[in-house]
Design an enzyme around this catalytic site. Structure first.
Site, short mmCIF file in Angstrom:
data_model
loop_
_atom_site.label_atom_id
_atom_site.label_comp_id
_atom_site.label_asym_id
_atom_site.label_seq_id
_atom_site.Cartn_x
_atom_site.Cartn_y
_atom_site.Cartn_z
N SER A 86 -1.60 -5.18 -4.96
CA SER A 86 -0.93 -3.95 -4.88
C SER A 86 -1.88 -2.97 -4.24
CB SER A 86 -0.78 -3.58 -6.46
OG SER A 86 0.00 -2.33 -6.53
N ASP A 119 2.49 1.50 -1.18
CA ASP A 119 1.39 0.88 -1.25
C ASP A 119 1.54 -0.48 -0.77
OD1 ASP A 119 3.00 -0.22 -3.25
OD2 ASP A 119 1.56 -0.51 -4.84
N ASP A 121 1.77 -3.56 -1.67
CA ASP A 121 2.87 -4.40 -1.69
C ASP A 121 4.43 -3.87 -1.80
OD1 ASP A 121 2.40 -3.48 -4.25
OD2 ASP A 121 2.92 -5.30 -5.30
N ASP A 167 5.97 -1.78 -3.82
CA ASP A 167 6.61 -1.40 -4.84
C ASP A 167 6.34 -0.13 -5.44
OD1 ASP A 167 4.05 -1.79 -6.12
OD2 ASP A 167 4.60 -3.36 -7.40
#
Length: 456
Positions: free
Chosen positions: A111, A250, A252, A254
C-alpha cells in the site's frame, strides 16, 4: 482472534524478513490453495468441479516479481490454476476476481509503505476481503509440511492480457452517463504505483485534461515523495499548472486524497462527506454511514444534524466493510482516504471514490471547498511512536494516567485515542478537540510518556 501473520490489512513486512520471503510465499500459496480447494469442494458438495483458480496482481515494487513467482508456484503445487495480471490496483484485483468467477484474488502490495516493504492481500470470490476465519485456516495450513499434488493435478498459469481494459471500463461505468469531465484540468498523482497507467487514461476518457505525476515507476520509487501520503507534491503541481483539482492515490490505489485549485487538501472524512451529502440531498443514501475510531468528531456531529445514522468501526477498511454489510448500509470510510461505496464496488477504490466526488460536484455545480464548507473539522493531531512490537501500552500505568489526564483536560470537548498500528510497529496517539494549541500539547505529552515507557 489471535493471528501470527495476518494483520488488519493482510500480511505485510520488510522484504527479506519473515514473512516477506520467497520460501514463506511458496508455503503461503500452497496453504491458501489447500484452503481454497477445500472450500470449493464444500460449495460444490461432491459435484465434479474444475480446479480452483486464483488471480494474482501486484503493485510496482521490485520485489513483486519474486513474490509473484513464489506464490504462483505454491498455488500450482496445491492444484490451483493461476491468472496473472501484472501491475494492477488492489480494487482492480477485487473486481477481476469477481468478474472472472474465480476462487480468490491475491494482491502483492504494501500500500502506502516504502518500496522495501511488501505484503499480501487476499480477496474472496465475491471480491471482498477474506473473513478472519479463512485467514486463520490459512495460517494453520502454513504450519503443515509443504507438499505437492501429483503432476496430473497441478495447476497451470496464464496471463490475462485485457485485465487493465476490463477494469478501466468498470471504473467508467460508475460515473453517470449524463455527466463528463469536459473542460476540467486535473492533476493525478499515481504515487509511482499500481495506477500509473490506468488512472490518467480513466480521467482522459471521461473528458478531462490530465496532468499525470508519479507515473514513472522504476520498482524503487513507489510512494517516494508522491501520492496520497505526500500530498504537497500534488498541491504544488495543481497551483503550478493552474489545474482545477488534484487527485492523489497511494501505491495500490485504494486510498484517495484530493485538493482544489488553491492546493488545499481534503482528507477522507471530507471527501466521504461530499459523497454522503450529495446522496442524502438526492434521497439516494441507503441507511447510515460507517466511520472508524479515527473519524473526525465534527463529521459525526454534522451527520447527526442531518439525521443520518453514524457508527464507528475499528480502524481498517475491512472493519468498515463488515459494519456496512452487517447494517445494510452502503457508504463508509476512513480519514486516511479509504472510501467505500458498496453500490459501486465491493471494496475501497481510490479512482472510483474520486469519480463519486467529481460527480457530486458536477451535479451541484460547485467547487469542493464550497460543497464541504459546512463541515468544520476539529483540529486532530496524530503522533506515531515507533516501538518494539512487544510493547503493550495498554498495560502501562503511566500511559493510562497520561491518557486519563488528557481526557479530563478536554472536559468533553474532544477525544483521545491510543492504538497499535496493524501494519507497522507503531503506537498511534490521536487527540482532537476544539482548541488546536491544547490538542497539540496534550498529544505531545502522551506521546512522550509512551516513548519513555516503551524504552524501559
Amino acid at each position: 482472534m489471535s493471528r501470527q501473520y495476518f494483520g488488519t490489512d493482510g500480511i505485510r513486512g520488510k522484504v527479506g524478513e519473515t514473512p516477506i520471503t520467497p520460501d514463506f510465499m511458496l508455503k503461503l500459496g500452497y496453504a491458501a490453495g489447500q484452503v481454497l480447494a477445500a472450500g470449493a469442494d464444500a460449495i460444490h458438495k461432491g459435484r465434479k468441479a474444475g480446479k480452483p483458480a486464483v488471480l494474482i496482481g501486484k503493485d510496482t515494487r521490485i520485489s513483486g516479481y519474486m513474490l509473484e513467482s513464489a506464490l504462483e508456484a505454491g498455488f500450482a503445487a496445491a492444484g490451483c490454476d493461476v491468472l496473472l495480471v501484472g501491475p494492477m490496483p488492489t480494487p482492480g484485483v477485487a473486481f477481476l476476481t469477481r468478474a472472472l468467477r474465480l476462487s480468490a484474488g491475491v494482491m502483492i502490495s504494501a500500500s502506502h509503505n516504502p518500496f522495501d516493504d511488501n505484503g499480501i492481500k487476499f480477496f474472496s470470490g465475491d471480491g471482498m476481503k477474506l473473513p478472519d476465519a479463512v485467514e486463520a485456516a490459512i495460517e494453520k495450513a502454513i504450519e503443515a509440511p509443504l507438499d505437492c499434488k501429483p503432476s496430473i493435478s497441478l495447476g497451470k498459469a496464464r496471463r490475462v492480457e485485457d485485465a487493465a481494459g476490463r477494469y478501466l471500463e468498470f471504473c467508467k461505468s460508475t460515473f453517470p452517463n449524463a455527466l463528463n469531465l469536459n473542460g476540467m484540468k486535473i492533476v493525478v498523482d499515481c504515487a509511482n504505483g499500481a495506477a500509473y497507467d490506468i488512472a490518467p487514461k480513466l480521467l482522459y476518457e471521461l473528458g478531462a485534461e490530465v496532468i499525470a505525476i508519479g507515473d514513472r515507476p522504476d520498482g524503487l520509487n513507489i510512494n517516494a515523495g508522491v501520492g496520497a501520503t505526500h500530498t504537497k507534491t500534488m498541491s504544488a503541481k495543481v497551483v503550478e499548472v493552474g489545474a482545477d483539482m488534484g487527485i492523489a492515490l497511494d501505491g495500490d490505489a485504494d486510498r484517495l486524497m484530493m485538493c482544489d485549485a488553491s492546493g488545499r487538501v481534503f482528507d477522507g472524512d471530507q471527501l466521504l462527506y461530499a459523497v454522503v451529502k450529495d446522496r442524502h440531498t438526492n434521497a439516494q443514501l441507503k441507511g447510515g454511514v460507517a466511520g472508524t475510531l479515527m473519524t473526525n468528531f465534527a463529521f459525526e456531529k454534522k451527520l447527526a444534524a442531518m439525521g443520518v445514522p453514524f457508527a464507528r468501526a475499528k480502524v481498517g477498511d475491512r472493519y468498515v466493510l463488515e459494519m456496512l454489510i452487517e447494517r445494510g448500509w452502503e457508504c463508509g470510510g476512513e480519514n486516511s482516504g479509504h472510501i467505500l461505496c458498496l453500490d459501486k464496488h465491493t471494496t475501497g477504490d481510490g479512482m472510483i471514490s474520486a469519480l463519486q466526488v467529481l460527480a457530486a460536484l458536477a451535479r451541484n455545480n460547485t467547487s469542493l471547498a464550497e460543497y464541504v464548507a459546512d463541515l468544520v473539522m476539529y483540529p486532530q493531531v496524530l503522533i506515531n511512536i515507533r516501538t518494539d512490537s512487544k510493547f503493550d501500552f495498554a498495560a502501562s500505568p503511566a500511559v493510562k494516567r497520561a491518557e486519563a489526564d488528557a481526557q479530563a483536560a478536554l472536559a468533553g470537548t474532544g477525544r483521545v485515542l491510543l492504538r497499535a498500528s496493524g501494519t507497522e510497529p507503531l503506537i498511534r496517539v490521536m487527540v482532537e478537540g476544539e482548541n488546536r494549541t491544547q490538542v497539540e500539547t496534550l498529544a505531545r505529552q502522551i506521546a512522550d510518556v509512551v516513548e519513555a515507557e516503551s524504552k524501559k
